[in-house]
Motif scaffolding. Structure first.
Motif, PDB file in Angstrom:
ATOM      1  N   VAL A  45      30.860  64.275  90.754  1.00  0.00           N
ATOM      2  CA  VAL A  45      32.286  64.539  90.655  1.00  0.00           C
ATOM      3  C   VAL A  45      32.949  63.331  89.997  1.00  0.00           C
ATOM      4  CG1 VAL A  45      34.377  64.863  92.029  1.00  0.00           C
ATOM      5  CG2 VAL A  45      32.274  65.998  92.711  1.00  0.00           C
ATOM      6  N   SER A  46      33.896  63.587  89.085  1.00  0.00           N
ATOM      7  CA  SER A  46      34.629  62.491  88.428  1.00  0.00           C
ATOM      8  C   SER A  46      36.121  62.691  88.624  1.00  0.00           C
ATOM      9  CB  SER A  46      34.343  62.472  86.929  1.00  0.00           C
ATOM     10  OG  SER A  46      32.985  62.257  86.683  1.00  0.00           O
ATOM     11  N   LEU A  47      36.797  61.681  89.162  1.00  0.00           N
ATOM     12  CA  LEU A  47      38.255  61.700  89.234  1.00  0.00           C
ATOM     13  C   LEU A  47      38.791  61.423  87.835  1.00  0.00           C
ATOM     14  CD1 LEU A  47      39.073  59.637  92.440  1.00  0.00           C
ATOM     15  CD2 LEU A  47      39.881  61.934  91.946  1.00  0.00           C
ATOM     16  N   LEU A  48      39.731  62.237  87.357  1.00  0.00           N
ATOM     17  CA  LEU A  48      40.254  62.029  86.006  1.00  0.00           C
ATOM     18  C   LEU A  48      40.954  60.681  85.887  1.00  0.00           C
ATOM     19  CD1 LEU A  48      41.619  65.432  84.697  1.00  0.00           C
ATOM     20  CD2 LEU A  48      39.316  64.529  84.689  1.00  0.00           C
ATOM     21  N   GLU A  49      41.561  60.204  86.978  1.00  0.00           N
ATOM     22  CA  GLU A  49      42.264  58.926  86.883  1.00  0.00           C
ATOM     23  C   GLU A  49      41.309  57.738  86.710  1.00  0.00           C
ATOM     24  OE1 GLU A  49      44.743  58.102  90.238  1.00  0.00           O
ATOM     25  OE2 GLU A  49      43.064  57.754  91.575  1.00  0.00           O
ATOM     26  N   ASN A  50      40.009  57.945  86.939  1.00  0.00           N
ATOM     27  CA  ASN A  50      39.023  56.875  86.763  1.00  0.00           C
ATOM     28  C   ASN A  50      38.357  56.897  85.390  1.00  0.00           C
ATOM     29  OD1 ASN A  50      39.543  56.053  89.367  1.00  0.00           O
ATOM     30  ND2 ASN A  50      37.747  57.048  90.229  1.00  0.00           N
ATOM     31  N   ILE A  51      38.736  57.839  84.546  1.00  0.00           N
ATOM     32  CA  ILE A  51      38.133  57.983  83.223  1.00  0.00           C
ATOM     33  C   ILE A  51      39.009  57.269  82.196  1.00  0.00           C
ATOM     34  CG2 ILE A  51      37.478  59.643  81.418  1.00  0.00           C
ATOM     35  CD1 ILE A  51      36.923  61.657  83.677  1.00  0.00           C
ATOM     36  N   ALA A  52      38.370  56.595  81.244  1.00  0.00           N
ATOM     37  CA  ALA A  52      39.099  55.897  80.181  1.00  0.00           C
ATOM     38  C   ALA A  52      38.448  56.201  78.833  1.00  0.00           C
ATOM     39  CB  ALA A  52      39.099  54.396  80.442  1.00  0.00           C
ATOM     40  N   ILE A  53      39.227  56.010  77.777  1.00  0.00           N
ATOM     41  CA  ILE A  53      38.761  56.247  76.406  1.00  0.00           C
ATOM     42  C   ILE A  53      38.594  54.889  75.717  1.00  0.00           C
ATOM     43  CG2 ILE A  53      39.308  57.328  74.179  1.00  0.00           C
ATOM     44  CD1 ILE A  53      38.806  59.349  76.411  1.00  0.00           C
ATOM     45  N   TYR A  54      37.465  54.721  75.037  1.00  0.00           N
ATOM     46  CA  TYR A  54      37.205  53.476  74.308  1.00  0.00           C
ATOM     47  C   TYR A  54      38.138  53.336  73.111  1.00  0.00           C
ATOM     48  CZ  TYR A  54      32.657  53.414  76.710  1.00  0.00           C
ATOM     49  OH  TYR A  54      31.663  53.403  77.647  1.00  0.00           O
ATOM     50  N   THR A  55      38.719  52.146  72.959  1.00  0.00           N
ATOM     51  CA  THR A  55      39.438  51.803  71.732  1.00  0.00           C
ATOM     52  C   THR A  55      38.859  50.471  71.255  1.00  0.00           C
ATOM     53  OG1 THR A  55      41.196  50.529  72.793  1.00  0.00           O
ATOM     54  CG2 THR A  55      41.570  52.908  72.556  1.00  0.00           C
ATOM     55  N   TYR A  56      39.327  50.013  70.109  1.00  0.00           N
ATOM     56  CA  TYR A  56      38.804  48.753  69.574  1.00  0.00           C
ATOM     57  C   TYR A  56      39.315  47.548  70.369  1.00  0.00           C
ATOM     58  CZ  TYR A  56      36.954  51.443  65.713  1.00  0.00           C
ATOM     59  OH  TYR A  56      36.256  52.353  64.969  1.00  0.00           O
ATOM     60  N   GLU A  57      40.471  47.671  71.034  1.00  0.00           N
ATOM     61  CA  GLU A  57      41.008  46.555  71.806  1.00  0.00           C
ATOM     62  C   GLU A  57      40.566  46.615  73.273  1.00  0.00           C
ATOM     63  OE1 GLU A  57      43.491  48.381  69.825  1.00  0.00           O
ATOM     64  OE2 GLU A  57      42.895  47.014  68.228  1.00  0.00           O
ATOM     65  N   GLU A  58      40.878  47.724  73.943  1.00  0.00           N
ATOM     66  CA  GLU A  58      40.596  47.870  75.370  1.00  0.00           C
ATOM     67  C   GLU A  58      40.386  49.345  75.687  1.00  0.00           C
ATOM     68  OE1 GLU A  58      44.042  46.889  77.714  1.00  0.00           O
ATOM     69  OE2 GLU A  58      45.389  47.632  76.166  1.00  0.00           O
ATOM     70  N   ASP A  59      39.947  49.619  76.897  1.00  0.00           N
ATOM     71  CA  ASP A  59      39.791  51.004  77.322  1.00  0.00           C
ATOM     72  C   ASP A  59      41.151  51.532  77.783  1.00  0.00           C
ATOM     73  OD1 ASP A  59      37.159  50.519  76.838  1.00  0.00           O
ATOM     74  OD2 ASP A  59      36.515  50.568  78.931  1.00  0.00           O
ATOM     75  N   ILE A  60      41.525  52.711  77.296  1.00  0.00           N
ATOM     76  CA  ILE A  60      42.811  53.311  77.631  1.00  0.00           C
ATOM     77  C   ILE A  60      42.587  54.378  78.706  1.00  0.00           C
ATOM     78  CG2 ILE A  60      44.771  54.640  76.737  1.00  0.00           C
ATOM     79  CD1 ILE A  60      44.602  51.870  75.515  1.00  0.00           C
ATOM     80  N   PRO A  61      43.295  54.307  79.834  1.00  0.00           N
ATOM     81  CA  PRO A  61      43.140  55.328  80.878  1.00  0.00           C
ATOM     82  C   PRO A  61      43.445  56.724  80.341  1.00  0.00           C
ATOM     83  CG  PRO A  61      44.438  53.484  81.684  1.00  0.00           C
ATOM     84  CD  PRO A  61      44.252  53.274  80.209  1.00  0.00           C
ATOM     85  N   LEU A  62      42.724  57.706  80.833  1.00  0.00           N
ATOM     86  CA  LEU A  62      42.876  59.083  80.375  1.00  0.00           C
ATOM     87  C   LEU A  62      44.314  59.568  80.561  1.00  0.00           C
ATOM     88  CD1 LEU A  62      41.354  61.473  79.168  1.00  0.00           C
ATOM     89  CD2 LEU A  62      40.755  62.172  81.477  1.00  0.00           C
ATOM     90  N   LEU A  63      44.965  59.158  81.627  1.00  0.00           N
ATOM     91  CA  LEU A  63      46.349  59.569  81.858  1.00  0.00           C
ATOM     92  C   LEU A  63      47.249  59.144  80.703  1.00  0.00           C
ATOM     93  CD1 LEU A  63      48.553  60.815  83.583  1.00  0.00           C
ATOM     94  CD2 LEU A  63      48.725  58.656  84.822  1.00  0.00           C
ATOM     95  N   ASN A  64      47.050  57.938  80.173  1.00  0.00           N
ATOM     96  CA  ASN A  64      47.848  57.475  79.035  1.00  0.00           C
ATOM     97  C   ASN A  64      47.585  58.311  77.792  1.00  0.00           C
ATOM     98  OD1 ASN A  64      48.678  55.546  80.821  1.00  0.00           O
ATOM     99  ND2 ASN A  64      47.765  53.820  79.741  1.00  0.00           N
ATOM    100  N   VAL A  65      46.338  58.734  77.607  1.00  0.00           N
ATOM    101  CA  VAL A  65      45.995  59.597  76.470  1.00  0.00           C
ATOM    102  C   VAL A  65      46.683  60.955  76.646  1.00  0.00           C
ATOM    103  CG1 VAL A  65      44.116  60.745  75.236  1.00  0.00           C
ATOM    104  CG2 VAL A  65      43.798  58.427  76.104  1.00  0.00           C
ATOM    105  N   PHE A  66      46.641  61.492  77.871  1.00  0.00           N
ATOM    106  CA  PHE A  66      47.310  62.764  78.145  1.00  0.00           C
ATOM    107  C   PHE A  66      48.814  62.661  77.884  1.00  0.00           C
ATOM    108  CE2 PHE A  66      43.949  64.341  81.412  1.00  0.00           C
ATOM    109  CZ  PHE A  66      43.178  64.854  80.374  1.00  0.00           C
ATOM    110  N   LYS A  67      49.426  61.547  78.260  1.00  0.00           N
ATOM    111  CA  LYS A  67      50.861  61.361  78.033  1.00  0.00           C
ATOM    112  C   LYS A  67      51.165  61.326  76.540  1.00  0.00           C
ATOM    113  CE  LYS A  67      51.960  58.951  82.298  1.00  0.00           C
ATOM    114  NZ  LYS A  67      52.387  57.679  82.889  1.00  0.00           N
ATOM    115  N   ALA A  68      50.303  60.678  75.770  1.00  0.00           N
ATOM    116  CA  ALA A  68      50.498  60.616  74.315  1.00  0.00           C
ATOM    117  C   ALA A  68      50.383  62.012  73.694  1.00  0.00           C
ATOM    118  CB  ALA A  68      49.483  59.667  73.686  1.00  0.00           C
ATOM    119  N   ILE A  69      49.407  62.800  74.158  1.00  0.00           N
ATOM    120  CA  ILE A  69      49.261  64.176  73.662  1.00  0.00           C
ATOM    121  C   ILE A  69      50.484  64.993  74.078  1.00  0.00           C
ATOM    122  CG2 ILE A  69      47.902  66.301  73.780  1.00  0.00           C
ATOM    123  CD1 ILE A  69      45.412  64.549  74.278  1.00  0.00           C
TER     124      ILE A  69
END
Length: 140
Positions: A45-69
């Motif tokens: 099981v994976s909590l979505l709040e614990n998932i992050a997306i790789y970027t060139y600077e730092e890992d961005i939390p999935l919630l921030n990606v969802f907010k951008a979308i």
């Protein structure tokens, strides 16, 4: 619906909201059809709040990606996760321009977009999540 209680279960399609926990299982409710089921402790099981997306600077939390979308689509569903890989990558690059395209695969982008669309269908309000986080920060 709290973002902190949304999970993905390996081998099961869709997203689930945690309703309750017992010693050997988690009771969840599907966001798609509101059916409840028990997920035993041996399933991944994976909590979505614990998932992050790789970027060139730092890992961005999935919630921030969802907010951008959410901001890009105006609160509506994003493009279909079944679009071509090039369309998906192009859309994702508009939302998160500095994502690491060597470590973020098309399958990851498909999953993020599919999850976003499920959450929008379930009436998740991403702007309310931001306000709740800010309130918690002020209290500390």
């Amino acid at each position: 619906m709290e973002f902190s209680k949304i999970i993905s279960v390996t081998g099961k399609p869709g997203l689930f909201q945690v309703i309750s926990q017992s010693k050997n299982a988690i009771i969840v409710e599907s966001l798609a059809d509101q059916k409840r089921m028990a997920i035993n402790s041996t399933q991944n099981v994976s909590l979505l709040e614990n998932i992050a997306i790789y970027t060139y600077e730092e890992d961005i939390p999935l919630l921030n990606v969802f907010k951008a979308i959410f901001e890009k689509t105006g609160g509506k569903e994003a493009i279909s996760h079944k679009e071509s890989g090039k369309k998906l990558a192009s859309f994702f690059a508009e939302v998160l321009p500095n994502y690491d395209d060597e470590r973020v695969y098309t399958s990851n982008i498909k999953k993020v977009i599919q999850w976003f669309n499920i959450l929008v269908d379930a009436k998740m309000d991403f702007s309310a999540i931001q306000e709740a986080k800010e309130e918690n920060t002020e209290e500390v």
